[in-house]
Write an enzyme that holds these catalytic residues in place. Structure first.
Site, mmCIF file in Angstrom:
data_model
loop_
_atom_site.group_PDB
_atom_site.id
_atom_site.type_symbol
_atom_site.label_atom_id
_atom_site.label_comp_id
_atom_site.label_asym_id
_atom_site.label_seq_id
_atom_site.Cartn_x
_atom_site.Cartn_y
_atom_site.Cartn_z
ATOM 1 N N THR A 187 -36.291 28.627 7.447
ATOM 2 C CA THR A 187 -35.376 29.615 6.876
ATOM 3 C C THR A 187 -36.176 30.875 6.556
ATOM 4 O O THR A 187 -37.393 30.822 6.359
ATOM 5 C CB THR A 187 -34.684 29.076 5.609
ATOM 6 O OG1 THR A 187 -35.667 28.715 4.660
ATOM 7 C CG2 THR A 187 -33.803 27.875 5.939
ATOM 8 N N GLY B 44 -36.694 33.170 3.951
ATOM 9 C CA GLY B 44 -37.542 33.297 2.761
ATOM 10 C C GLY B 44 -38.680 32.297 2.752
ATOM 11 O O GLY B 44 -39.797 32.602 2.328
ATOM 12 N N CYS B 45 -38.401 31.101 3.238
ATOM 13 C CA CYS B 45 -39.416 30.048 3.270
ATOM 14 C C CYS B 45 -40.480 30.337 4.331
ATOM 15 O O CYS B 45 -41.667 30.094 4.112
ATOM 16 C CB CYS B 45 -38.756 28.703 3.546
ATOM 17 S SG CYS B 45 -37.450 28.263 2.385
ATOM 18 N N SER B 46 -40.059 30.866 5.470
ATOM 19 C CA SER B 46 -40.977 31.110 6.587
ATOM 20 C C SER B 46 -41.726 32.434 6.509
ATOM 21 O O SER B 46 -42.829 32.552 7.033
ATOM 22 C CB SER B 46 -40.204 31.072 7.913
ATOM 23 O OG SER B 46 -39.750 29.770 8.170
#
Length: 189
Positions: free
Chosen positions: A75, A77-79
């Site tokens: 995703t 924000g996570c990546s």
């Protein structure tokens, strides 16, 4: 032969439903999110494949571990921010006395392995999957995110010492990028 207690309950519940036209209300004890000082739940996560179980308590016993959770692998924000921050700061975090850094997400182990490979986490961060959300549910740090498939982990980080929570940083809205970032982590010796 007399029915067992379970059968009696089922019979009573079924006859009660017919009598009042609706199901009986069932109440349960609400959990509270894990707190600083509490022990981690005995739960298995998975690394690389469903065959490779990793017990959280065994992993953290006698060690200082930084564990952070993300709503979903791959995703934005996570990546783009969360995982890369831990990859970039892994050496610094470990120099502060941390034995392992662990990333957890409610995903399958193959997805977590592929995500880790894409972000060069090998030797820096262990990518552990919580496919059913059992660990996140036991911590009571989950959130329902239908666009990501339903039940997911809130975004958080924690410092664990000998299987007990020493520090816990949960994003206020469960998904933001502030207090759970790698550069906000303060590992106390």
């Amino acid at each position: 032969m007399f029915p067992t207690g379970t059968t009696i309950i089922r019979l009573t519940t079924a006859s009660s439903r017919r009598a009042i036209g609706r199901a009986l209300h069932t109440s349960y004890i609400a959990m509270a999110p894990i707190k600083v000082g509490e022990s981690l739940p005995v739960t298995d996560l998975f690394e690389d494949s469903p065959a490779n179980k990793v017990n959280v308590c065994d992993l953290t016993a006698g060690k200082t571990v930084v564990l952070f959770a993300v709503p979903g692998a791959f995703t934005p924000g996570c990546s783009k921010t969360h995982l890369p921050g831990y990859v970039q700061n892994a050496d610094k975090i470990k120099s502060d006395g941390v034995d392992e850094i662990v990333c957890v997400s409610v995903n399958d182990p193959y997805v977590m392995a592929a995500w880790g490979l894409q972000h060069n986490t090998k030797g820096k961060i262990r990518m552990l999957a919580d496919p059913t959300g059992a660990f996140i549910k036991a911590l009571d740090l989950g959130i329902n995110l239908p666009p990501l498939g339903g039940y997911r982990a809130k975004r958080f980080s924690m410092v664990i010492k000998d299987s007990k929570v020493d520090q816990l940083n949960v994003e206020p809205d469960g998904t933001g990028l502030s207090c759970s970032l790698a550069d906000r982590l303060k590992v106390k010796s």
